[in-house]
Design a protein around this motif. Structure first.
Motif, PDB file in Angstrom:
ATOM      1  N   ASN A  39      79.099  49.805  40.223  1.00  0.00           N
ATOM      2  CA  ASN A  39      79.732  50.908  40.942  1.00  0.00           C
ATOM      3  C   ASN A  39      78.721  52.012  41.195  1.00  0.00           C
ATOM      4  O   ASN A  39      77.917  52.342  40.324  1.00  0.00           O
ATOM      5  CB  ASN A  39      80.910  51.452  40.129  1.00  0.00           C
ATOM      6  CG  ASN A  39      81.507  52.702  40.751  1.00  0.00           C
ATOM      7  OD1 ASN A  39      81.037  53.806  40.506  1.00  0.00           O
ATOM      8  ND2 ASN A  39      82.533  52.518  41.556  1.00  0.00           N
TER       9      ASN A  39
ATOM     10  N   ASP B  70      82.324  50.154  44.950  1.00  0.00           N
ATOM     11  CA  ASP B  70      82.309  49.006  44.045  1.00  0.00           C
ATOM     12  C   ASP B  70      81.692  47.818  44.771  1.00  0.00           C
ATOM     13  O   ASP B  70      82.237  47.351  45.778  1.00  0.00           O
ATOM     14  CB  ASP B  70      83.725  48.645  43.590  1.00  0.00           C
ATOM     15  CG  ASP B  70      84.311  49.687  42.653  1.00  0.00           C
ATOM     16  OD1 ASP B  70      83.532  50.483  42.106  1.00  0.00           O
ATOM     17  OD2 ASP B  70      85.541  49.700  42.473  1.00  0.00           O
TER      18      ASP B  70
ATOM     19  N   LEU C 275      81.414  34.726  41.925  1.00  0.00           N
ATOM     20  CA  LEU C 275      81.111  36.119  41.597  1.00  0.00           C
ATOM     21  C   LEU C 275      80.114  36.171  40.447  1.00  0.00           C
ATOM     22  O   LEU C 275      80.328  35.572  39.395  1.00  0.00           O
ATOM     23  CB  LEU C 275      82.389  36.861  41.213  1.00  0.00           C
ATOM     24  CG  LEU C 275      82.227  38.327  40.779  1.00  0.00           C
ATOM     25  CD1 LEU C 275      81.642  39.167  41.906  1.00  0.00           C
ATOM     26  CD2 LEU C 275      83.573  38.894  40.321  1.00  0.00           C
TER      27      LEU C 275
ATOM     28  N   GLU D  11      80.415  43.861  44.820  1.00  0.00           N
ATOM     29  CA  GLU D  11      80.531  42.533  44.227  1.00  0.00           C
ATOM     30  C   GLU D  11      79.513  41.616  44.894  1.00  0.00           C
ATOM     31  O   GLU D  11      79.441  41.549  46.123  1.00  0.00           O
ATOM     32  CB  GLU D  11      81.943  41.975  44.415  1.00  0.00           C
ATOM     33  CG  GLU D  11      83.017  42.765  43.680  1.00  0.00           C
ATOM     34  CD  GLU D  11      84.412  42.205  43.919  1.00  0.00           C
ATOM     35  OE1 GLU D  11      84.541  41.280  44.762  1.00  0.00           O
ATOM     36  OE2 GLU D  11      85.362  42.687  43.282  1.00  0.00           O
TER      37      GLU D  11
ATOM     38  N   ASN E 233      77.812  39.381  39.994  1.00  0.00           N
ATOM     39  CA  ASN E 233      77.459  40.741  39.591  1.00  0.00           C
ATOM     40  C   ASN E 233      78.444  41.750  40.156  1.00  0.00           C
ATOM     41  O   ASN E 233      78.969  41.573  41.257  1.00  0.00           O
ATOM     42  CB  ASN E 233      76.047  41.105  40.062  1.00  0.00           C
ATOM     43  CG  ASN E 233      74.984  40.203  39.472  1.00  0.00           C
ATOM     44  OD1 ASN E 233      74.776  39.101  39.963  1.00  0.00           O
ATOM     45  ND2 ASN E 233      74.333  40.656  38.428  1.00  0.00           N
ATOM     46  N   PHE E 234      78.654  42.789  39.374  1.00  0.00           N
ATOM     47  CA  PHE E 234      79.531  43.876  39.802  1.00  0.00           C
ATOM     48  C   PHE E 234      78.941  45.193  39.319  1.00  0.00           C
ATOM     49  O   PHE E 234      78.497  45.307  38.176  1.00  0.00           O
ATOM     50  CB  PHE E 234      80.932  43.709  39.217  1.00  0.00           C
ATOM     51  CG  PHE E 234      81.832  44.897  39.463  1.00  0.00           C
ATOM     52  CD1 PHE E 234      82.577  44.985  40.625  1.00  0.00           C
ATOM     53  CD2 PHE E 234      81.899  45.934  38.545  1.00  0.00           C
ATOM     54  CE1 PHE E 234      83.390  46.087  40.863  1.00  0.00           C
ATOM     55  CE2 PHE E 234      82.708  47.037  38.771  1.00  0.00           C
ATOM     56  CZ  PHE E 234      83.455  47.111  39.937  1.00  0.00           C
TER      57      PHE E 234
ATOM     58  N   ALA F  47      84.142  46.299  47.470  1.00  0.00           N
ATOM     59  CA  ALA F  47      85.530  46.249  47.019  1.00  0.00           C
ATOM     60  C   ALA F  47      86.062  47.658  46.773  1.00  0.00           C
ATOM     61  O   ALA F  47      85.303  48.624  46.704  1.00  0.00           O
ATOM     62  CB  ALA F  47      85.624  45.420  45.740  1.00  0.00           C
TER      63      ALA F  47
ATOM     64  N   TYR G   6      78.154  37.686  45.201  1.00  0.00           N
ATOM     65  CA  TYR G   6      78.500  36.284  45.004  1.00  0.00           C
ATOM     66  C   TYR G   6      77.307  35.418  45.406  1.00  0.00           C
ATOM     67  O   TYR G   6      76.584  35.746  46.353  1.00  0.00           O
ATOM     68  CB  TYR G   6      79.695  35.890  45.879  1.00  0.00           C
ATOM     69  CG  TYR G   6      80.981  36.627  45.578  1.00  0.00           C
ATOM     70  CD1 TYR G   6      82.025  35.993  44.905  1.00  0.00           C
ATOM     71  CD2 TYR G   6      81.160  37.947  45.980  1.00  0.00           C
ATOM     72  CE1 TYR G   6      83.213  36.663  44.641  1.00  0.00           C
ATOM     73  CE2 TYR G   6      82.344  38.624  45.717  1.00  0.00           C
ATOM     74  CZ  TYR G   6      83.363  37.979  45.046  1.00  0.00           C
ATOM     75  OH  TYR G   6      84.538  38.640  44.784  1.00  0.00           O
TER      76      TYR G   6
ATOM     77  N   ILE H  79      78.416  39.353  35.387  1.00  0.00           N
ATOM     78  CA  ILE H  79      79.854  39.199  35.167  1.00  0.00           C
ATOM     79  C   ILE H  79      80.160  38.157  34.097  1.00  0.00           C
ATOM     80  O   ILE H  79      81.051  38.333  33.264  1.00  0.00           O
ATOM     81  CB  ILE H  79      80.553  38.811  36.489  1.00  0.00           C
ATOM     82  CG1 ILE H  79      80.659  40.027  37.408  1.00  0.00           C
ATOM     83  CG2 ILE H  79      81.931  38.223  36.231  1.00  0.00           C
ATOM     84  CD1 ILE H  79      81.654  41.069  36.939  1.00  0.00           C
TER      85      ILE H  79
ATOM     86  N   ASP I 182      80.783  43.336  54.281  1.00  0.00           N
ATOM     87  CA  ASP I 182      80.887  41.931  53.892  1.00  0.00           C
ATOM     88  C   ASP I 182      79.725  41.226  54.581  1.00  0.00           C
ATOM     89  O   ASP I 182      79.842  40.806  55.730  1.00  0.00           O
ATOM     90  CB  ASP I 182      82.227  41.344  54.318  1.00  0.00           C
ATOM     91  CG  ASP I 182      82.439  39.935  53.765  1.00  0.00           C
ATOM     92  OD1 ASP I 182      81.453  39.325  53.323  1.00  0.00           O
ATOM     93  OD2 ASP I 182      83.584  39.459  53.790  1.00  0.00           O
TER      94      ASP I 182
ATOM     95  N   THR J  82      74.549  44.020  34.964  1.00  0.00           N
ATOM     96  CA  THR J  82      75.716  43.841  35.831  1.00  0.00           C
ATOM     97  C   THR J  82      76.243  42.409  35.832  1.00  0.00           C
ATOM     98  O   THR J  82      77.087  42.062  36.658  1.00  0.00           O
ATOM     99  CB  THR J  82      75.360  44.234  37.278  1.00  0.00           C
ATOM    100  OG1 THR J  82      74.319  43.374  37.766  1.00  0.00           O
ATOM    101  CG2 THR J  82      74.900  45.680  37.361  1.00  0.00           C
TER     102      THR J  82
END
Length: 267
Positions: free
Chosen positions: A264, A246, A259, A248, A261-262, A209, A250, A115, A221, A113
């Motif tokens: 789903n 999704d 940022l 995210e 890692n991302f 997100a 940070y 980014i 958050d 993951t």
């Protein structure tokens, strides 16, 4: 079958007798076949040498510039190897294209993951010519990036004898260990996800997100404070919400959040 003029003869189908100075050694044929199977052929050995030489050279270059060395990652090795193979198939030397995909798309398919990724590719007849290409200003800028932490290297030789090299580097500030999805089996099902991992960062911010598809609306958050050893665990509750989630992640860096890692998850 015997052969008195040679150094060995076959007595039956399962044993090979190897002659020494004074006696014959009984060696199972299966062991001989296994040895031949695991012994690398010439092309494979050259490929492995290129990978080892390249990784050593990269970390030597970084050490000379007082930059942290890169950690070899087996998943990134597989990503790089697949990319080299695909470049040979398409006869296309590129780190990113419509046909080859982007670096993030490629690591995502391997379950990673991260980014921030940098990729270096080159093609040449031997390791010396490959290294000459790696020493170009553009490639050195990537290889010496202080943000990168991990790397994978892949090589594929084509029918003309040229070697296609891929170096895939990633910035990995968070390592995820486990994702646990939970749901209560009641009329108003309650859903949650527990995420476990490790990070050297003192503060991690997670944001949910693309919440437009979620119903009811969920607002996530949160700040994660890892333990002194870097381990962390967080449980996010989503109530009855379903949809595509999704995430995210940070990390706190240079007075702000970056940022890292991302991924789903659909529920």
């Amino acid at each position: 079958m015997t052969n008195t003029g040679s150094q060995y003869y076959v007595r039956d189908k399962m044993l090979i007798f190897i002659k020494t100075r004074k006696r014959y050694l009984r060696v199972p044929l299966l062991f001989i076949l296994f040895y031949l199977y695991v012994t690398p052929c010439g092309g494979q050995q050259i490929t492995e040498n290129i990978i080892d030489t390249t990784s050593t050279w990269i970390n030597q270059c970084r050490t000379q510039k007082d930059i942290e060395t890169l950690i070899i990652d087996q998943k990134l090795n597989s990503v790089a190897a697949s990319h080299s193979m695909k470049m040979v198939e398409l006869d296309m030397l590129s780190d990113s294209s419509k046909e080859l995909g982007t670096p993030f798309e490629r690591i995502k398919s391997a379950g990673l993951t991260d980014i921030n990724n940098l990729v270096v590719v080159s093609k040449a007849k031997n390791i010396d010519l490959l290294q000459n290409q790696l020493e170009s200003p553009e490639n050195l800028l990537k290889i010496l990036s202080p943000e990168m932490t991990h790397m994978g290297i892949g090589v594929k030789q084509d029918s003309a004898g040229e070697f296609w090299l891929t170096i895939h580097m990633s910035e990995r500030a968070i390592t995820f260990a486990e994702f646990i999805l939970s749901q209560s089996y009641t009329e108003d099902a309650q859903r949650s996800i527990t995420i476990k991992g490790n990070s050297l960062s003192k503060r991690i911010k997670v944001i949910l997100a693309s919440t437009e598809t979620l119903y009811p609306k969920v607002d996530v958050d949160q700040i994660i404070l890892p333990q002194p050893n870097g381990d962390f665990e967080i449980t996010l509750n989503f109530g009855e919400a379903t949809g595509s989630f999704d995430f995210e992640f940070y990390v706190e860096k240079d007075g702000g959040y970056k940022l890292m890692n991302f991924f789903n998850i659909s529920i």
